[in-house]
Scaffold this motif. Sequence first.
Motif, PDB file in Angstrom:
ATOM      1  N   ALA A   1      36.901  28.026   4.150  1.00 51.48           N
ATOM      2  CA  ALA A   1      38.603  28.022   4.772  1.00 51.48           C
ATOM      3  C   ALA A   1      38.304  28.572   6.607  1.00 51.48           C
ATOM      4  N   ASP A   2      37.740  29.533   6.640  1.00 50.48           N
ATOM      5  CA  ASP A   2      37.684  29.748   7.699  1.00 50.48           C
ATOM      6  C   ASP A   2      36.833  29.033   9.133  1.00 50.48           C
TER       7      ASP A   2
ATOM      8  N   GLY B   1      36.817  31.480   0.892  1.00 47.18           N
ATOM      9  CA  GLY B   1      37.609  32.049   1.406  1.00 47.18           C
ATOM     10  C   GLY B   1      36.689  31.920   2.834  1.00 47.18           C
TER      11      GLY B   1
ATOM     12  N   ALA C   1      42.374  28.135  -0.424  1.00 49.09           N
ATOM     13  CA  ALA C   1      42.221  29.298   1.037  1.00 49.09           C
ATOM     14  C   ALA C   1      42.785  28.300   1.809  1.00 49.09           C
ATOM     15  N   PRO C   2      41.810  26.714   1.579  1.00 50.48           N
ATOM     16  CA  PRO C   2      42.164  25.692   2.449  1.00 50.48           C
ATOM     17  C   PRO C   2      43.894  25.657   2.635  1.00 50.48           C
TER      18      PRO C   2
ATOM     19  N   ARG D   1      45.689  28.961   4.394  1.00 43.35           N
ATOM     20  CA  ARG D   1      45.405  29.100   5.630  1.00 43.35           C
ATOM     21  C   ARG D   1      46.112  28.147   6.425  1.00 43.35           C
TER      22      ARG D   1
ATOM     23  N   GLY E   1      40.901  33.221   5.311  1.00 40.61           N
ATOM     24  CA  GLY E   1      40.571  33.187   4.395  1.00 40.61           C
ATOM     25  C   GLY E   1      40.049  33.992   3.472  1.00 40.61           C
TER      26      GLY E   1
ATOM     27  N   ALA F   1      40.693  22.043   7.041  1.00 37.41           N
ATOM     28  CA  ALA F   1      41.390  22.117   5.518  1.00 37.41           C
ATOM     29  C   ALA F   1      41.780  20.583   5.192  1.00 37.41           C
TER      30      ALA F   1
END
Length: 394
Positions: A46-47, A43, A95-96, A99, A329, A51
Amino acid sequence: MPFVFSRVFRPTLLDVFGVTNLELGAAYSVYGVVAVAAYLFGGPLADRYPARTMLTVALTSTAVGGLVMMAIPSPSTLAILYGYWGVTTIALFWAPLIRATREWGLNFSQGRAFGLLEGGRGALAAVTASIMVGLFAALLPEDSETASLAQRTESLRWIVLLLSALTCGAALLIQLALPERKTPTQVTASISDVARVFAMPSVWLQAAVILCAYVGFKAIDDFSLYANQVIGLNQVEAARAGVASLWIRPFAAIGAGYLAERLGAPLMITSSFVLLAAGSSVLASGAIGAGMVWTFVLTIVFTSIGVFALRGLYFAIMQDGKIPMAHTGSAVGLLSVIGYAPDIFMGPLVGYLLDQWPGTAGHNYVFSVATLFAMLGLIASYIFARRAQPQTGL
């Protein structure tokens, strides 16, 4: 690679790999245990990272696992392989993907964006599964029931090779087609920011919705074996029954996404749980027996519509739950740890029920579990919809 393959070819996979339903379920459980840590770890990544990079690495490394699968590994090696896939398909991928979809959906509609994501994935899965079944049938004798174990093993190896090639192709397409997000300077949330997200009641209700919907999704892995052992279809026909469910996925997910624009995603999720509960209860009741092919097909169609509509929408309600975009994420990590917990317990549970009560009874128990969770999901989605009332117009 980890799921559609076994969903379509479960009876053949059990024979070729020489594993029981419980041993296959244990491999799924290893995947689920690894995924718990992978969701939380992936998570924040991903932030922080683009991606495109993460998805490319994830797909390539997942395809490499196919080389191990082609060797027809032992049950213990199979479990290790599923643990490896837990890292490649979750920590680096999930998560990517969510998002990137949420950012893309800001331009028009969250419901439509996630519906198109799930529908697109579903269309590819259905086309791929149809090709796999056609190839599998072509590699076997005309009467598939006379095929030797060696012939079925060789056919299955070709299927795994095809899946690995397609996964590598997807990695290349990501590099060519997905724009690279410009990561802002402030890329990581503070502990207090993440804690505020974790303290939101809507996040926990959404997690409950995902968990209950995912139990239903895991239960449809039993469709092909149900068709073989209860309805009496041969292994190729049973595989086609599994593929029929996959063809529902793109239409259900995309249709639900567009309806969510008009009716609101929370309301559509509640309605989808009603369908899932109804279809699962019919399969759990024992009312469908040997030779009742069309009754079985119609039931799995309605059940699949409920399952795949839910999959197309249960991340689309983050906006309704007021989850900040910057912390998507981290929120996806928590939602997924809870929501995808069935990866840990559903595999062994289904395997135990099917092995302990062979034949119709075991399958009835599997869908009784799905019915119970569908009812719980209906309650959770109703409460979420009530809380989101100002935004959905309910």
